[in-house]
Design a protein around this motif. Structure first.
Motif, short mmCIF file in Angstrom:
data_model
loop_
_atom_site.label_atom_id
_atom_site.label_comp_id
_atom_site.label_asym_id
_atom_site.label_seq_id
_atom_site.Cartn_x
_atom_site.Cartn_y
_atom_site.Cartn_z
N UNK A 13 -32.11 -12.56 -45.77
CA UNK A 13 -32.81 -11.52 -46.51
C UNK A 13 -33.58 -12.09 -47.68
N UNK A 14 -33.02 -13.07 -48.36
CA UNK A 14 -33.68 -13.67 -49.51
C UNK A 14 -34.94 -14.41 -49.08
N UNK A 15 -35.00 -14.88 -47.83
CA UNK A 15 -36.13 -15.66 -47.35
C UNK A 15 -37.23 -14.77 -46.74
N UNK A 16 -36.98 -13.49 -46.57
CA UNK A 16 -37.97 -12.60 -45.97
C UNK A 16 -39.12 -12.33 -46.93
N UNK A 17 -40.33 -12.20 -46.39
CA UNK A 17 -41.44 -11.74 -47.23
C UNK A 17 -41.13 -10.33 -47.73
N UNK A 18 -41.69 -9.92 -48.88
CA UNK A 18 -41.36 -8.62 -49.46
C UNK A 18 -41.53 -7.44 -48.50
N UNK A 19 -42.63 -7.41 -47.76
CA UNK A 19 -42.85 -6.30 -46.82
C UNK A 19 -41.78 -6.24 -45.75
N UNK A 20 -41.37 -7.41 -45.24
CA UNK A 20 -40.32 -7.44 -44.22
C UNK A 20 -38.97 -7.03 -44.81
N UNK A 21 -38.71 -7.44 -46.04
CA UNK A 21 -37.47 -7.05 -46.69
C UNK A 21 -37.42 -5.54 -46.89
N UNK A 22 -38.53 -4.95 -47.36
CA UNK A 22 -38.59 -3.50 -47.54
C UNK A 22 -38.39 -2.79 -46.22
N UNK A 23 -39.04 -3.29 -45.16
CA UNK A 23 -38.88 -2.69 -43.83
C UNK A 23 -37.43 -2.79 -43.37
N UNK A 24 -36.82 -3.93 -43.58
CA UNK A 24 -35.43 -4.13 -43.18
C UNK A 24 -34.49 -3.16 -43.91
N UNK A 25 -34.71 -2.97 -45.20
CA UNK A 25 -33.88 -2.05 -45.98
C UNK A 25 -34.10 -0.61 -45.56
N UNK A 26 -35.34 -0.24 -45.25
CA UNK A 26 -35.61 1.12 -44.76
C UNK A 26 -34.92 1.35 -43.42
N UNK A 27 -34.93 0.35 -42.55
CA UNK A 27 -34.26 0.49 -41.26
C UNK A 27 -32.75 0.56 -41.42
N UNK A 28 -32.22 -0.18 -42.38
CA UNK A 28 -30.78 -0.10 -42.65
C UNK A 28 -30.42 1.31 -43.11
N UNK A 29 -31.22 1.87 -44.02
CA UNK A 29 -30.96 3.23 -44.50
C UNK A 29 -31.10 4.23 -43.35
N UNK A 30 -32.11 4.03 -42.49
CA UNK A 30 -32.30 4.92 -41.35
C UNK A 30 -31.11 4.85 -40.40
N UNK A 31 -30.58 3.67 -40.20
CA UNK A 31 -29.42 3.51 -39.31
C UNK A 31 -28.19 4.23 -39.88
N UNK A 32 -28.00 4.13 -41.18
CA UNK A 32 -26.87 4.83 -41.81
C UNK A 32 -27.02 6.34 -41.67
N UNK A 33 -28.24 6.83 -41.87
CA UNK A 33 -28.50 8.26 -41.73
C UNK A 33 -28.35 8.70 -40.28
N UNK A 34 -28.87 7.88 -39.35
CA UNK A 34 -28.75 8.22 -37.93
C UNK A 34 -27.29 8.26 -37.50
#
Length: 124
Positions: A13-34
């Motif tokens: 996660x620390x090595x991801x570009x900012x856009x990819x990190x933001x996308x990853x965190x949004x998908x993590x939140x979406x998975x928790x909600x799903x």
């Protein structure tokens, strides 16, 4: 073994570009909600934890996207601000009266924004 895997995930996660990190965190939140929708039990603690995580993430994203120093066009900043306002209002509504059908729009928004963040501009 678990420690090594979690350390690898943190490094990745620390090595991801900012856009990819933001996308990853949004998908993590979406998975928790799903997960709430898929196994709806109305457990207020689970609902509160997932909604709070999503709301905190959106607070950070909205603050960053709408600040004056962000180079995004004003129209996009305004649209993102309105979308964040919807997310915040829906989150409050869910915490007051939890229901799985209220959560689905948040999942869809997170997934769509993540897809947009992961999209690469086409070369001219």
């Amino acid at each position: 073994m678990h420690y090594g895997a979690s350390a690898y995930a943190r490094t990745e996660k620390a090595a991801l570009p900012p856009r990819d990190l933001e996308a990853s965190l949004l998908l993590k939140a979406a998975a928790r909600l799903q997960a709430l929708i898929d196994d709806w039990a109305g457990k207020q603690d689970d609902v509160d934890a997932a909604i709070t995580y999503n709301r905190k993430l959106w607070t950070i994203l909205a603050t960053s996207a709408t600040e004056d120093s962000n180079p995004l066009p004003v129209a996009i900043k305004q649209n993102f601000g309105r979308l964040a306002f919807f997310v915040f209002n829906r989150s409050l509504d869910i915490q007051i009266a939890p229901a799985p059908d209220k959560i689905a729009p948040l999942v869809n928004i997170n997934r769509e924004i993540a897809a947009g963040l992961r999209a690469r501009p086409q070369a001219a």
